[in-house]
Scaffold this motif. Sequence first.
Motif, short mmCIF file in Angstrom:
data_model
loop_
_atom_site.label_atom_id
_atom_site.label_comp_id
_atom_site.label_asym_id
_atom_site.label_seq_id
_atom_site.Cartn_x
_atom_site.Cartn_y
_atom_site.Cartn_z
N PRO A 161 0.82 -1.22 0.00
CA PRO A 161 0.00 0.00 0.00
C PRO A 161 0.86 1.27 0.00
O PRO A 161 1.96 1.30 0.56
CB PRO A 161 -0.80 -0.11 1.30
CG PRO A 161 -0.81 -1.57 1.62
CD PRO A 161 0.49 -2.11 1.11
N ASP A 162 0.35 2.31 -0.64
CA ASP A 162 1.10 3.57 -0.78
C ASP A 162 1.45 4.23 0.54
O ASP A 162 2.44 4.93 0.63
CB ASP A 162 0.29 4.55 -1.64
CG ASP A 162 0.24 4.12 -3.09
OD1 ASP A 162 1.12 3.35 -3.52
OD2 ASP A 162 -0.70 4.54 -3.80
N PHE A 163 0.62 4.03 1.57
CA PHE A 163 0.91 4.69 2.85
C PHE A 163 2.12 4.09 3.56
O PHE A 163 2.64 4.67 4.50
CB PHE A 163 -0.31 4.68 3.78
CG PHE A 163 -0.68 3.33 4.33
CD1 PHE A 163 -0.12 2.87 5.51
CD2 PHE A 163 -1.59 2.53 3.66
CE1 PHE A 163 -0.45 1.63 6.02
CE2 PHE A 163 -1.93 1.29 4.17
CZ PHE A 163 -1.36 0.84 5.35
N ILE A 164 2.59 2.94 3.11
CA ILE A 164 3.78 2.33 3.71
C ILE A 164 5.01 2.81 2.95
O ILE A 164 5.23 2.43 1.80
CB ILE A 164 3.70 0.78 3.69
CG1 ILE A 164 2.51 0.30 4.51
CG2 ILE A 164 5.00 0.17 4.19
CD1 ILE A 164 2.27 -1.19 4.45
N ASP A 165 5.79 3.67 3.59
CA ASP A 165 7.01 4.16 2.96
C ASP A 165 8.26 3.77 3.75
O ASP A 165 9.38 3.95 3.27
CB ASP A 165 6.96 5.67 2.75
CG ASP A 165 6.76 6.44 4.05
OD1 ASP A 165 6.68 5.81 5.12
OD2 ASP A 165 6.67 7.68 3.99
#
Length: 185
Positions: A161-165
Amino acid sequence: METTTSKPENHTRVVVILLGVVVGMILFLFVGLVPMYNLLCNLTGITGRTGGPYTQTSQQVDAQRVIKVQFLSHNNEGMLWDFFPETVSVTVHPGEPVTVFFKARNNSGKNMVGQAVPSVSPFEATNYFHKTECFCFNQQPLEAGEEKEMGVRFLVDLDTPDFIDTITLSYTMFDVTQMAANEGT
């Protein structure tokens, strides 16, 4: 004044009932609660535990996206080894296989066997962080004073998911010398 005398058989009955309750609670703890806890953790991924070896099926890499992977290490109480990552963090592209190394040194005066237990955070990243090779898959025997470099090869899933950086891979090293000796007999 009226006095009440209790019958010894009533005391025995109460003691038997209470012992039965205690035994039932202990059985529930080991037979029921642990499997329910493991099931809940597997369904939700809350503990951050990772699975076993992962087989990469795609060679695709998302070169447009970057994720930082941090590495931590801890010793369980009584573990006398130096245990640390050689690299504190790396920047990876999803789908890109990466290898990093940890070092372990047995500072005790005796031969020991260690077992590293991994954990991933945030817990939402657990299903997207895949180890293809890892020293944590096997017990690590080290003789007194011996030092070893141990590798972990991993990739971050393209579907992360994009929120995991940022993902943190943490290992706790346990002394399993006695358990390994018992398995060998």
